[in-house]
Design a protein around this motif. Structure first.
Motif, PDB file in Angstrom:
ATOM      1  N   GLY A 233      36.709  40.881  28.116  1.00  0.00           N
ATOM      2  CA  GLY A 233      35.390  41.426  28.402  1.00  0.00           C
ATOM      3  C   GLY A 233      35.332  42.319  29.625  1.00  0.00           C
ATOM      4  O   GLY A 233      34.247  42.730  30.043  1.00  0.00           O
ATOM      5  N   ARG A 234      36.498  42.636  30.220  1.00  0.00           N
ATOM      6  CA  ARG A 234      36.530  43.504  31.391  1.00  0.00           C
ATOM      7  C   ARG A 234      37.524  44.646  31.172  1.00  0.00           C
ATOM      8  O   ARG A 234      38.512  44.477  30.468  1.00  0.00           O
ATOM      9  CB  ARG A 234      36.921  42.721  32.657  1.00  0.00           C
ATOM     10  CG  ARG A 234      35.930  41.646  33.057  1.00  0.00           C
ATOM     11  CD  ARG A 234      36.349  40.995  34.365  1.00  0.00           C
ATOM     12  NE  ARG A 234      35.380  39.986  34.802  1.00  0.00           N
ATOM     13  CZ  ARG A 234      35.424  38.719  34.470  1.00  0.00           C
ATOM     14  NH1 ARG A 234      36.399  38.289  33.669  1.00  0.00           N
ATOM     15  NH2 ARG A 234      34.510  37.873  34.894  1.00  0.00           N
TER      16      ARG A 234
ATOM     17  N   GLY B  48      48.232  41.388  35.638  1.00  0.00           N
ATOM     18  CA  GLY B  48      48.046  39.956  35.846  1.00  0.00           C
ATOM     19  C   GLY B  48      46.618  39.574  35.583  1.00  0.00           C
ATOM     20  O   GLY B  48      45.744  40.416  35.578  1.00  0.00           O
ATOM     21  N   GLU B  49      46.347  38.288  35.441  1.00  0.00           N
ATOM     22  CA  GLU B  49      45.000  37.838  35.120  1.00  0.00           C
ATOM     23  C   GLU B  49      44.204  37.436  36.343  1.00  0.00           C
ATOM     24  O   GLU B  49      43.006  37.304  36.271  1.00  0.00           O
ATOM     25  CB  GLU B  49      45.070  36.636  34.155  1.00  0.00           C
ATOM     26  CG  GLU B  49      45.591  36.998  32.778  1.00  0.00           C
ATOM     27  CD  GLU B  49      44.742  38.051  32.078  1.00  0.00           C
ATOM     28  OE1 GLU B  49      43.516  38.051  32.262  1.00  0.00           O
ATOM     29  OE2 GLU B  49      45.293  38.881  31.369  1.00  0.00           O
TER      30      GLU B  49
ATOM     31  N   ALA C 155      30.987  46.067  38.637  1.00  0.00           N
ATOM     32  CA  ALA C 155      30.313  47.142  37.891  1.00  0.00           C
ATOM     33  C   ALA C 155      31.342  48.043  37.208  1.00  0.00           C
ATOM     34  O   ALA C 155      31.111  48.508  36.090  1.00  0.00           O
ATOM     35  CB  ALA C 155      29.443  47.957  38.848  1.00  0.00           C
ATOM     36  N   LEU C 156      32.488  48.300  37.855  1.00  0.00           N
ATOM     37  CA  LEU C 156      33.485  49.194  37.274  1.00  0.00           C
ATOM     38  C   LEU C 156      34.207  48.531  36.093  1.00  0.00           C
ATOM     39  O   LEU C 156      34.627  49.220  35.167  1.00  0.00           O
ATOM     40  CB  LEU C 156      34.516  49.587  38.335  1.00  0.00           C
ATOM     41  CG  LEU C 156      34.029  50.519  39.445  1.00  0.00           C
ATOM     42  CD1 LEU C 156      35.131  50.723  40.490  1.00  0.00           C
ATOM     43  CD2 LEU C 156      33.582  51.859  38.882  1.00  0.00           C
ATOM     44  N   ARG C 157      34.354  47.218  36.132  1.00  0.00           N
ATOM     45  CA  ARG C 157      35.138  46.546  35.092  1.00  0.00           C
ATOM     46  C   ARG C 157      34.312  46.101  33.885  1.00  0.00           C
ATOM     47  O   ARG C 157      34.866  45.763  32.857  1.00  0.00           O
ATOM     48  CB  ARG C 157      35.848  45.336  35.686  1.00  0.00           C
ATOM     49  CG  ARG C 157      36.940  45.711  36.699  1.00  0.00           C
ATOM     50  CD  ARG C 157      37.949  44.598  36.863  1.00  0.00           C
ATOM     51  NE  ARG C 157      38.962  44.874  37.846  1.00  0.00           N
ATOM     52  CZ  ARG C 157      40.042  45.623  37.637  1.00  0.00           C
ATOM     53  NH1 ARG C 157      40.220  46.194  36.473  1.00  0.00           N
ATOM     54  NH2 ARG C 157      40.923  45.801  38.601  1.00  0.00           N
ATOM     55  N   ARG C 158      32.975  46.117  33.994  1.00  0.00           N
ATOM     56  CA  ARG C 158      32.205  45.610  32.855  1.00  0.00           C
ATOM     57  C   ARG C 158      31.898  46.709  31.860  1.00  0.00           C
ATOM     58  O   ARG C 158      31.974  47.904  32.153  1.00  0.00           O
ATOM     59  CB  ARG C 158      30.905  44.981  33.342  1.00  0.00           C
ATOM     60  CG  ARG C 158      29.912  45.942  33.972  1.00  0.00           C
ATOM     61  CD  ARG C 158      28.739  45.186  34.524  1.00  0.00           C
ATOM     62  NE  ARG C 158      27.776  46.059  35.181  1.00  0.00           N
ATOM     63  CZ  ARG C 158      26.797  45.650  35.960  1.00  0.00           C
ATOM     64  NH1 ARG C 158      26.655  44.358  36.190  1.00  0.00           N
ATOM     65  NH2 ARG C 158      25.971  46.510  36.517  1.00  0.00           N
TER      66      ARG C 158
END
Length: 279
Positions: A202-203, A169-170, A276-279
């Motif tokens: 972007g993630r 999901g978004e 931090a984990l998703r970028r």
């Protein structure tokens, strides 16, 4: 340095983590229970219950002790929030919150001497004449055990449905109560999760949970934990297996990721760590 009594074996890992850290903070401050009561407004007996794992400290008490120890209260309050959720789920009721009593307002010379918590001492409840168990305690324990079993069954069904439907999901979803209330020790066989890491908007996402704000700590279990484990592995930091259980290996990996990102290193995943984990 205080010699602390052993915490109750049935204490939830998230509550245990809060109590152990508060004990260390109290030891580091060098204050006695009476001095701590004078500085915080909570009586020595209240602090004895908090640091003995018999009562959940209110947020104001946690914040006061953090400031005395020169710590940022924000992460301590987040740790207390996780413990409060576990405390409520285990007991089936809202956690009791103490308020500063008249004893805390007495001059220090007139305050009664607090009991010393030692490894060989008995708890206050066991030493009092009225410390015997209530006749309804056995029934209450049975009801709590049945509730935990029901929560685990519902959690397993939800996890299966999410995996069958793709679970992507978004919008961010907070950690569900069913996932948060299932400590790692209560699962006999951890479900296996598959990491399907891809970059969207972007993630980075691993295809298990879209959350970007759930608070996770040692003792949590569920798809949000598995999502974090996949992202840690993508970043080159091994969290152990991708089993959805927040254990010591996952906590160590989170600390390394926080250190690498220049965040507060506390081993707790919150919005900043997710970012931090998703970028």
């Amino acid at each position: 340095m205080s010699r602390w009594a052993v915490l109750p074996a049935e204490l939830d890992p998230r509550v245990r983590q809060l109590v152990v850290r508060l004990r260390r903070l109290k030891d580091h401050s060098g204050l006695s229970l009476r001095q701590l009561a004078a500085r915080t407004g909570y009586s020595p007996k209240s602090w004895e219950r908090y640091l003995g794992g018999r009562s959940l400290p209110p947020p104001q008490a946690v914040e006061a002790l953090a400031r005395i120890g020169g710590e940022d209260p924000t992460r301590w309050l987040a740790l207390r929030e996780v413990a409060a959720e576990a405390w409520g789920n285990r007991r089936g009721e809202a956690p009791a919150v103490d308020t500063p009593g008249p004893e805390a307002a007495m001059p220090e010379a007139t305050k009664p001497e607090p009991e010393i918590l030692t490894a060989g001492s008995q708890t206050a409840a066991a030493s009092r004449p009225d410390g015997a168990r209530s006749p309804t305690r056995s029934l209450r324990v049975a009801l709590v055990a049945g509730t935990v079993a029901l929560v685990l069954a519902v959690s397993s069904a939800v996890l299966l449905a999410v995996r069958l439907l793709g679970g992507a999901g978004e919008t961010a979803a907070p950690l569900t109560a069913s996932a948060a209330s299932a400590p790692a020790s209560s699962s006999q066989s951890a479900p296996a999760y598959a990491c399907r890491v891809e970059r969207v908007g972007g993630r980075w996402y691993a295809g298990i949970s879209p959350t970007r704000g759930a608070i996770l700590a040692n003792g949590h279990a569920g798809p949000e934990v598995a999502e974090a484990q996949c992202l840690l592995r993508r970043a080159g930091i091994s969290p152990g297996g991708i089993d959805g259980i927040f254990g010591p290996l996952t906590e160590a990996a989170v600390r390394r990721a926080q250190q690498r990102a220049g965040l507060v290193v506390d081993g707790i995943i919150g919005p900043h760590t997710w970012k931090a984990l998703r970028r």
